[in-house]
Design a protein around this motif. Structure first.
Motif, PDB file in Angstrom:
ATOM      1  N   ASP A 123       0.827  -1.219   0.000  1.00 48.57           N
ATOM      2  CA  ASP A 123       0.000   0.000   0.000  1.00 48.57           C
ATOM      3  C   ASP A 123       0.857   1.263   0.000  1.00 48.57           C
ATOM      4  O   ASP A 123       0.583   2.218   0.732  1.00 48.57           O
ATOM      5  N   GLY A 124       1.921   1.254  -0.783  1.00 48.20           N
ATOM      6  CA  GLY A 124       2.767   2.438  -0.914  1.00 48.20           C
ATOM      7  C   GLY A 124       3.802   2.613   0.182  1.00 48.20           C
ATOM      8  O   GLY A 124       4.612   3.533   0.129  1.00 48.20           O
ATOM      9  N   ARG A 125       3.775   1.742   1.175  1.00 43.03           N
ATOM     10  CA  ARG A 125       4.758   1.833   2.262  1.00 43.03           C
ATOM     11  C   ARG A 125       5.795   0.738   2.121  1.00 43.03           C
ATOM     12  O   ARG A 125       5.492  -0.388   1.725  1.00 43.03           O
ATOM     13  N   LEU A 126       7.015   1.074   2.476  1.00 40.44           N
ATOM     14  CA  LEU A 126       8.120   0.133   2.381  1.00 40.44           C
ATOM     15  C   LEU A 126       8.294  -0.581   3.713  1.00 40.44           C
ATOM     16  O   LEU A 126       8.381   0.055   4.762  1.00 40.44           O
ATOM     17  N   LEU A 127       8.292  -1.915   3.681  1.00 39.70           N
ATOM     18  CA  LEU A 127       8.565  -2.743   4.859  1.00 39.70           C
ATOM     19  C   LEU A 127       9.940  -3.362   4.676  1.00 39.70           C
ATOM     20  O   LEU A 127      10.209  -3.968   3.632  1.00 39.70           O
ATOM     21  N   VAL A 128      10.810  -3.193   5.688  1.00 41.21           N
ATOM     22  CA  VAL A 128      12.169  -3.724   5.592  1.00 41.21           C
ATOM     23  C   VAL A 128      12.529  -4.452   6.876  1.00 41.21           C
ATOM     24  O   VAL A 128      12.436  -3.889   7.973  1.00 41.21           O
ATOM     25  N   ASN A 129      12.932  -5.708   6.720  1.00 38.20           N
ATOM     26  CA  ASN A 129      13.515  -6.483   7.812  1.00 38.20           C
ATOM     27  C   ASN A 129      14.919  -6.850   7.353  1.00 38.20           C
ATOM     28  O   ASN A 129      15.072  -7.550   6.350  1.00 38.20           O
ATOM     29  N   PRO A 130      15.949  -6.387   8.075  1.00 40.74           N
ATOM     30  CA  PRO A 130      17.321  -6.657   7.631  1.00 40.74           C
ATOM     31  C   PRO A 130      17.781  -8.084   7.879  1.00 40.74           C
ATOM     32  O   PRO A 130      18.883  -8.457   7.477  1.00 40.74           O
ATOM     33  N   GLY A 131      16.977  -8.903   8.548  1.00 38.01           N
ATOM     34  CA  GLY A 131      17.423 -10.233   8.944  1.00 38.01           C
ATOM     35  C   GLY A 131      18.319 -10.117  10.168  1.00 38.01           C
ATOM     36  O   GLY A 131      18.194  -9.182  10.947  1.00 38.01           O
ATOM     37  N   SER A 132      19.231 -11.047  10.327  1.00 33.77           N
ATOM     38  CA  SER A 132      20.133 -11.040  11.476  1.00 33.77           C
ATOM     39  C   SER A 132      21.579 -11.024  11.005  1.00 33.77           C
ATOM     40  O   SER A 132      21.945 -11.796  10.119  1.00 33.77           O
ATOM     41  N   VAL A 133      22.393 -10.158  11.608  1.00 32.40           N
ATOM     42  CA  VAL A 133      23.787 -10.056  11.193  1.00 32.40           C
ATOM     43  C   VAL A 133      24.631 -11.244  11.628  1.00 32.40           C
ATOM     44  O   VAL A 133      25.666 -11.520  11.030  1.00 32.40           O
ATOM     45  N   GLY A 141      20.960 -16.680   5.271  1.00 28.34           N
ATOM     46  CA  GLY A 141      22.167 -16.586   6.071  1.00 28.34           C
ATOM     47  C   GLY A 141      22.182 -15.285   6.839  1.00 28.34           C
ATOM     48  O   GLY A 141      21.137 -14.696   7.136  1.00 28.34           O
ATOM     49  N   ARG A 142      23.344 -14.816   7.126  1.00 33.50           N
ATOM     50  CA  ARG A 142      23.532 -13.560   7.851  1.00 33.50           C
ATOM     51  C   ARG A 142      23.356 -12.389   6.895  1.00 33.50           C
ATOM     52  O   ARG A 142      23.926 -12.384   5.808  1.00 33.50           O
ATOM     53  N   THR A 143      22.548 -11.402   7.312  1.00 31.96           N
ATOM     54  CA  THR A 143      22.219 -10.285   6.432  1.00 31.96           C
ATOM     55  C   THR A 143      22.077  -8.983   7.208  1.00 31.96           C
ATOM     56  O   THR A 143      21.918  -8.966   8.426  1.00 31.96           O
ATOM     57  N   LEU A 144      22.110  -7.892   6.468  1.00 35.36           N
ATOM     58  CA  LEU A 144      21.732  -6.565   6.946  1.00 35.36           C
ATOM     59  C   LEU A 144      21.045  -5.866   5.783  1.00 35.36           C
ATOM     60  O   LEU A 144      20.969  -6.417   4.684  1.00 35.36           O
ATOM     61  N   ALA A 145      20.538  -4.663   6.014  1.00 37.54           N
ATOM     62  CA  ALA A 145      19.883  -3.913   4.935  1.00 37.54           C
ATOM     63  C   ALA A 145      20.587  -2.576   4.750  1.00 37.54           C
ATOM     64  O   ALA A 145      21.152  -2.008   5.698  1.00 37.54           O
ATOM     65  N   TRP A 146      20.540  -2.099   3.528  1.00 36.86           N
ATOM     66  CA  TRP A 146      21.072  -0.783   3.178  1.00 36.86           C
ATOM     67  C   TRP A 146      19.905   0.017   2.632  1.00 36.86           C
ATOM     68  O   TRP A 146      19.245  -0.415   1.679  1.00 36.86           O
ATOM     69  N   LEU A 147      19.601   1.146   3.255  1.00 38.71           N
ATOM     70  CA  LEU A 147      18.470   1.995   2.875  1.00 38.71           C
ATOM     71  C   LEU A 147      19.012   3.315   2.343  1.00 38.71           C
ATOM     72  O   LEU A 147      19.854   3.943   2.997  1.00 38.71           O
ATOM     73  N   ARG A 148      18.547   3.698   1.168  1.00 41.98           N
ATOM     74  CA  ARG A 148      18.894   5.008   0.598  1.00 41.98           C
ATOM     75  C   ARG A 148      17.652   5.882   0.660  1.00 41.98           C
ATOM     76  O   ARG A 148      16.615   5.525   0.097  1.00 41.98           O
ATOM     77  N   LEU A 153      12.670   6.326  -1.543  1.00 40.11           N
ATOM     78  CA  LEU A 153      13.260   5.374  -0.607  1.00 40.11           C
ATOM     79  C   LEU A 153      13.570   4.084  -1.351  1.00 40.11           C
ATOM     80  O   LEU A 153      12.721   3.563  -2.081  1.00 40.11           O
ATOM     81  N   HIS A 154      14.774   3.576  -1.165  1.00 35.55           N
ATOM     82  CA  HIS A 154      15.164   2.318  -1.798  1.00 35.55           C
ATOM     83  C   HIS A 154      15.908   1.484  -0.764  1.00 35.55           C
ATOM     84  O   HIS A 154      16.784   1.996  -0.055  1.00 35.55           O
ATOM     85  N   ALA A 155      15.577   0.202  -0.671  1.00 33.83           N
ATOM     86  CA  ALA A 155      16.246  -0.688   0.273  1.00 33.83           C
ATOM     87  C   ALA A 155      16.719  -1.940  -0.431  1.00 33.83           C
ATOM     88  O   ALA A 155      16.072  -2.413  -1.374  1.00 33.83           O
ATOM     89  N   GLU A 156      17.840  -2.478   0.041  1.00 37.86           N
ATOM     90  CA  GLU A 156      18.334  -3.753  -0.456  1.00 37.86           C
ATOM     91  C   GLU A 156      18.911  -4.557   0.683  1.00 37.86           C
ATOM     92  O   GLU A 156      19.386  -4.001   1.672  1.00 37.86           O
ATOM     93  N   ILE A 157      18.844  -5.864   0.539  1.00 35.32           N
ATOM     94  CA  ILE A 157      19.403  -6.781   1.527  1.00 35.32           C
ATOM     95  C   ILE A 157      20.846  -7.095   1.113  1.00 35.32           C
ATOM     96  O   ILE A 157      21.104  -7.395  -0.059  1.00 35.32           O
ATOM     97  N   ILE A 158      21.757  -7.033   2.069  1.00 33.02           N
ATOM     98  CA  ILE A 158      23.161  -7.351   1.852  1.00 33.02           C
ATOM     99  C   ILE A 158      23.465  -8.666   2.551  1.00 33.02           C
ATOM    100  O   ILE A 158      23.269  -8.773   3.767  1.00 33.02           O
TER     101      ILE A 158
END
Length: 160
Positions: A123-133, A141-148, A153-158
């Motif tokens: 619904d136009g809102r961004l939901l981000v869960n980075p996972g666990s480092v 696996g082990r992840t984090l998120a990078w938000l610009r 707004l843009h997010a990606e999982i690393i």
């Protein structure tokens, strides 16, 4: 101007390790803002992160030292964007619907708890869960998120 935000959750550490220091040197040092979504576990880990510009909440596994210093829910602004933070809760069910209701009016909801990374627009809102480092679950696996945060707004999982 774009703001680069590293989003971490579920570190689950009782002390500051060399691995944490290396992770922070690589990602937190390069970010304009660090967001931690709880389950630090120990206050000394929070102490370490306070060297950065930090927005944070506590989680369900945090000790009293962390719970006394951080809220369970937080809303703040980055430029024109309204960002909601929470650790998350529960075991199953539709956490996304609960988050959307709990953070009405925000542009992005950052949450942890599940150890499962997610980037999704609802619904136009961004939901981000980075996972666990340090302790991914299942096939993740082990992840984090990078938000610009710029005009958009843009997010990606690393993956770590």
């Amino acid at each position: 101007m774009t703001m680069n935000i590293v989003v971490l959750s579920d570190t689950h550490l009782t002390r500051v390790t060399q691995e944490l220091q290396a992770l922070c040197a690589r990602y937190c040092d390069a970010a304009d803002l660090v967001v931690h979504l709880g389950d630090w576990t120990a206050g000394c880990v929070l102490d370490y992160f306070e060297q950065y510009r930090l927005e944070a909440v506590c989680g369900n596994m945090d000790d009293l030292a962390v719970r006394m210093r951080l809220p369970t829910k937080k809303i703040f602004r980055v430029g024109s964007h309204c960002i909601g933070l929470t650790h998350g809760w529960g075991y199953g069910g539709d956490i996304q619907a609960q988050l959307l209701q709990a953070f009405d009016g925000v542009d992005v909801i950052l949450f942890g708890h599940t150890h499962r990374p997610l980037v999704e627009r609802v619904d136009g809102r961004l939901l981000v869960n980075p996972g666990s480092v340090f302790s991914g679950r299942g096939p993740q696996g082990r992840t984090l998120a990078w938000l610009r945060a710029g005009t958009l707004l843009h997010a990606e999982i690393i993956e770590l």
